[in-house]
Design a protein around this motif. Structure first.
Motif, mmCIF file in Angstrom:
data_model
loop_
_atom_site.group_PDB
_atom_site.id
_atom_site.type_symbol
_atom_site.label_atom_id
_atom_site.label_comp_id
_atom_site.label_asym_id
_atom_site.label_seq_id
_atom_site.Cartn_x
_atom_site.Cartn_y
_atom_site.Cartn_z
ATOM 1 N N LYS A 22 19.888 -18.169 26.707
ATOM 2 C CA LYS A 22 19.271 -19.484 26.491
ATOM 3 C C LYS A 22 17.983 -19.353 25.683
ATOM 4 C CE LYS A 22 21.143 -22.028 30.444
ATOM 5 N NZ LYS A 22 20.843 -22.710 31.726
ATOM 6 N N GLY A 23 17.187 -18.325 25.979
ATOM 7 C CA GLY A 23 15.962 -18.117 25.215
ATOM 8 C C GLY A 23 16.243 -17.785 23.763
ATOM 9 N N ILE A 24 17.246 -16.953 23.513
ATOM 10 C CA ILE A 24 17.602 -16.577 22.142
ATOM 11 C C ILE A 24 18.124 -17.785 21.377
ATOM 12 C CG2 ILE A 24 19.191 -15.179 20.768
ATOM 13 C CD1 ILE A 24 19.038 -13.110 23.100
ATOM 14 N N ALA A 25 18.933 -18.624 22.040
ATOM 15 C CA ALA A 25 19.527 -19.790 21.372
ATOM 16 C C ALA A 25 18.473 -20.802 20.942
ATOM 17 C CB ALA A 25 20.545 -20.457 22.285
ATOM 18 N N ARG A 26 17.309 -20.789 21.585
ATOM 19 C CA ARG A 26 16.241 -21.723 21.197
ATOM 20 C C ARG A 26 15.515 -21.274 19.931
ATOM 21 N NH1 ARG A 26 15.163 -21.762 26.863
ATOM 22 N NH2 ARG A 26 13.385 -20.374 26.566
ATOM 23 N N GLY A 27 15.682 -20.023 19.543
ATOM 24 C CA GLY A 27 15.048 -19.522 18.323
ATOM 25 C C GLY A 27 15.799 -19.967 17.083
ATOM 26 N N ARG A 28 15.113 -19.941 15.946
ATOM 27 C CA ARG A 28 15.750 -20.283 14.671
ATOM 28 C C ARG A 28 16.583 -19.108 14.165
ATOM 29 N NH1 ARG A 28 10.426 -22.493 14.058
ATOM 30 N NH2 ARG A 28 10.453 -24.772 13.856
ATOM 31 N N SER A 29 17.686 -19.421 13.523
ATOM 32 C CA SER A 29 18.671 -18.407 13.161
ATOM 33 C C SER A 29 18.193 -17.472 12.050
ATOM 34 C CB SER A 29 19.973 -19.079 12.715
ATOM 35 O OG SER A 29 20.498 -19.878 13.753
ATOM 36 N N VAL A 30 18.778 -16.276 12.056
ATOM 37 C CA VAL A 30 18.598 -15.277 10.997
ATOM 38 C C VAL A 30 19.976 -14.878 10.501
ATOM 39 C CG1 VAL A 30 17.762 -12.969 10.402
ATOM 40 C CG2 VAL A 30 16.461 -14.396 11.993
ATOM 41 N N VAL A 31 20.133 -14.773 9.188
ATOM 42 C CA VAL A 31 21.398 -14.393 8.567
ATOM 43 C C VAL A 31 21.172 -13.134 7.740
ATOM 44 C CG1 VAL A 31 23.118 -15.065 6.841
ATOM 45 C CG2 VAL A 31 22.327 -16.739 8.512
ATOM 46 N N VAL A 53 11.475 -10.812 9.745
ATOM 47 C CA VAL A 53 12.116 -9.743 8.983
ATOM 48 C C VAL A 53 11.036 -8.761 8.550
ATOM 49 C CG1 VAL A 53 13.513 -9.166 6.973
ATOM 50 C CG2 VAL A 53 13.884 -11.337 8.158
ATOM 51 N N SER A 54 11.257 -7.474 8.788
ATOM 52 C CA SER A 54 10.229 -6.479 8.490
ATOM 53 C C SER A 54 10.846 -5.168 8.042
ATOM 54 C CB SER A 54 9.354 -6.210 9.727
ATOM 55 O OG SER A 54 8.738 -7.390 10.190
ATOM 56 N N GLU A 55 10.046 -4.394 7.330
ATOM 57 C CA GLU A 55 10.454 -3.049 6.933
ATOM 58 C C GLU A 55 10.189 -2.081 8.075
ATOM 59 O OE1 GLU A 55 9.548 0.067 3.273
ATOM 60 O OE2 GLU A 55 7.983 -1.307 3.941
ATOM 61 N N ILE A 56 11.129 -1.160 8.300
ATOM 62 C CA ILE A 56 10.932 -0.098 9.281
ATOM 63 C C ILE A 56 10.671 1.242 8.591
ATOM 64 C CG2 ILE A 56 11.999 1.239 11.142
ATOM 65 C CD1 ILE A 56 11.244 -1.494 12.066
ATOM 66 N N TYR A 57 11.506 1.574 7.606
ATOM 67 C CA TYR A 57 11.366 2.851 6.899
ATOM 68 C C TYR A 57 11.930 2.697 5.493
ATOM 69 C CZ TYR A 57 10.317 7.858 7.233
ATOM 70 O OH TYR A 57 9.749 9.105 7.089
ATOM 71 N N ASP A 58 12.112 3.791 4.793
ATOM 72 C CA ASP A 58 12.463 3.754 3.376
ATOM 73 C C ASP A 58 13.629 2.818 3.075
ATOM 74 O OD1 ASP A 58 10.509 5.605 3.021
ATOM 75 O OD2 ASP A 58 11.851 7.322 2.828
ATOM 76 N N ARG A 59 14.750 2.998 3.775
ATOM 77 C CA ARG A 59 15.970 2.249 3.510
ATOM 78 C C ARG A 59 16.366 1.351 4.681
ATOM 79 N NH1 ARG A 59 19.664 4.192 -0.343
ATOM 80 N NH2 ARG A 59 18.779 5.738 -1.743
ATOM 81 N N ILE A 60 15.478 1.182 5.639
ATOM 82 C CA ILE A 60 15.826 0.500 6.880
ATOM 83 C C ILE A 60 14.945 -0.724 7.080
ATOM 84 C CG2 ILE A 60 16.051 0.754 9.386
ATOM 85 C CD1 ILE A 60 16.334 3.761 8.932
ATOM 86 N N ALA A 61 15.556 -1.818 7.480
ATOM 87 C CA ALA A 61 14.817 -3.046 7.788
ATOM 88 C C ALA A 61 15.301 -3.605 9.120
ATOM 89 C CB ALA A 61 14.981 -4.080 6.678
ATOM 90 N N PHE A 62 14.515 -4.536 9.631
ATOM 91 C CA PHE A 62 14.678 -5.046 10.989
ATOM 92 C C PHE A 62 14.547 -6.557 10.944
ATOM 93 C CE2 PHE A 62 12.116 -6.722 14.472
ATOM 94 C CZ PHE A 62 12.607 -6.153 15.624
ATOM 95 N N ALA A 63 15.428 -7.249 11.638
ATOM 96 C CA ALA A 63 15.323 -8.705 11.776
ATOM 97 C C ALA A 63 15.525 -9.053 13.237
ATOM 98 C CB ALA A 63 16.350 -9.417 10.906
ATOM 99 N N ALA A 64 14.893 -10.124 13.685
ATOM 100 C CA ALA A 64 14.979 -10.470 15.099
ATOM 101 C C ALA A 64 14.823 -11.963 15.283
ATOM 102 C CB ALA A 64 13.905 -9.726 15.893
ATOM 103 N N VAL A 65 15.309 -12.438 16.429
ATOM 104 C CA VAL A 65 15.139 -13.825 16.821
ATOM 105 C C VAL A 65 14.854 -13.840 18.321
ATOM 106 C CG1 VAL A 65 17.596 -14.174 17.278
ATOM 107 C CG2 VAL A 65 16.172 -16.131 16.710
ATOM 108 N N GLY A 66 14.021 -14.793 18.750
ATOM 109 C CA GLY A 66 13.658 -14.882 20.158
ATOM 110 C C GLY A 66 12.155 -14.935 20.325
#
Length: 281
Positions: A22-31, A53-66
């Motif tokens: 329920k908490g995640i569903a209240r967040g705005r979507s990421v595609v 959306v953020s950079e983690i390392y050279d070729r790696i990125a991270f996205a999240a909702v919640g």
């Protein structure tokens, strides 16, 4: 002495899962979509200070909702893990699969612990390879499971409806402009089937671009470049040629910077205490 109220383990876990969903569903979507030259992240996020959306390392990125404070803590932990592993061993040893396993252990431990509430977050970890078939995308729900995704994935909000829309329309070999248009179209659809207009100011867009000569492949698409890409397809829909707003390739509007992306561990970790208010994003 009264008898303690008994709740079966199955019911307790089901209740925790429902609370987190329920908490995640209240967040705005990421595609997140694969395209010819890499992976594009598109999030509905009007805030310019709090990044989904953020950079983690050279070729790696991270996205999240919640909850922002919860997934920001996870992002910072991921950056530290990647920096330490890359420094101790080799930069090639830092992979999205390894990072996803670390996140899965953390989320699984928190979810199964009866001493605290589960995290109200859903994560995506992506790595761009030297060819499209080497790209990796992992989705991590609140319970710490790992889902290996291909082509497209959506989390948060009405993710099921968006995922269905993307599955029907996403194809291999899409250009960045085509992938961005598809992502924005999917985010613009309401749960009741209607559509709304999302402007550049309401979107957070970034890519992992395998064609970049730099070792770091993460790039944010901002300002005039993002507006130009959106206007280009809006004009195509009207049957009119699009005007090039920045008089060229649009690279002047692109930026590799962000609250997370100055290129050093200290810069990425500088805002460790920003997310204590815990807004849902």
């Amino acid at each position: 002495m009264s008898t303690p109220f008994y709740v079966s383990p199955q019911q307790a876990m089901a209740d925790r899962a429902e609370y987190a969903r329920k908490g995640i569903a209240r967040g705005r979507s990421v595609v997140v979509l694969q395209y010819t030259d890499g992976v594009v992240f598109v999030a509905e996020n009007p805030s310019r200070a709090l990044h989904k959306v953020s950079e983690i390392y050279d070729r790696i990125a991270f996205a999240a909702v919640g909850k922002y404070n919860e997934f920001e803590n996870l992002r910072i932990g991921g950056v530290r893990y990647a920096d330490l592993r890359g420094y101790t061993y080799d930069r090639e040893d830092v992979t999205a699969r390894g990072l996803a396993n670390v996140y899965a252990q953390t989320l699984g431990t928190i979810f199964s612990s009866a001493a605290e509430k589960p995290y109200e977050v859903e994560l995506i970890v992506a790595e761009v390879g030297s060819a499209p078939e080497e790209d990796q995308i992992y989705r991590l729900p609140h319970d710490g499971s790992i889902v290996d995704e291909h082509g497209s994935v959506a989390v948060g909000g009405n993710a099921d409806q968006i995922s269905s829309y993307l599955d029907q329309r996403h194809r291999d070999g899409m250009t960045l402009a085509e992938a961005l248009k598809l992502a924005v179209d999917s985010l613009s659809r309401d749960t009741n089937g209607g559509e709304r207009t999302l402007t550049a100011e309401q979107l957070e867009v970034a890519t992992l671009d395998r064609t970049r000569p730099q070792q770091r492949k993460f790039k944010r698409i901002l300002g005039r470049q993002l507006s130009r890409l959106l206007d280009e397809h809006a004009a195509e829909g009207d049957g009119k040629p699009a005007a090039d707003a920045d008089g060229g390739s649009g690279k002047a509007g692109a930026s590799d910077e962000g609250a997370d992306g100055k290129g050093t561990k200290g810069a990425k970790d500088k805002d460790d205490s920003e997310g204590e208010s815990g807004p849902l994003l």
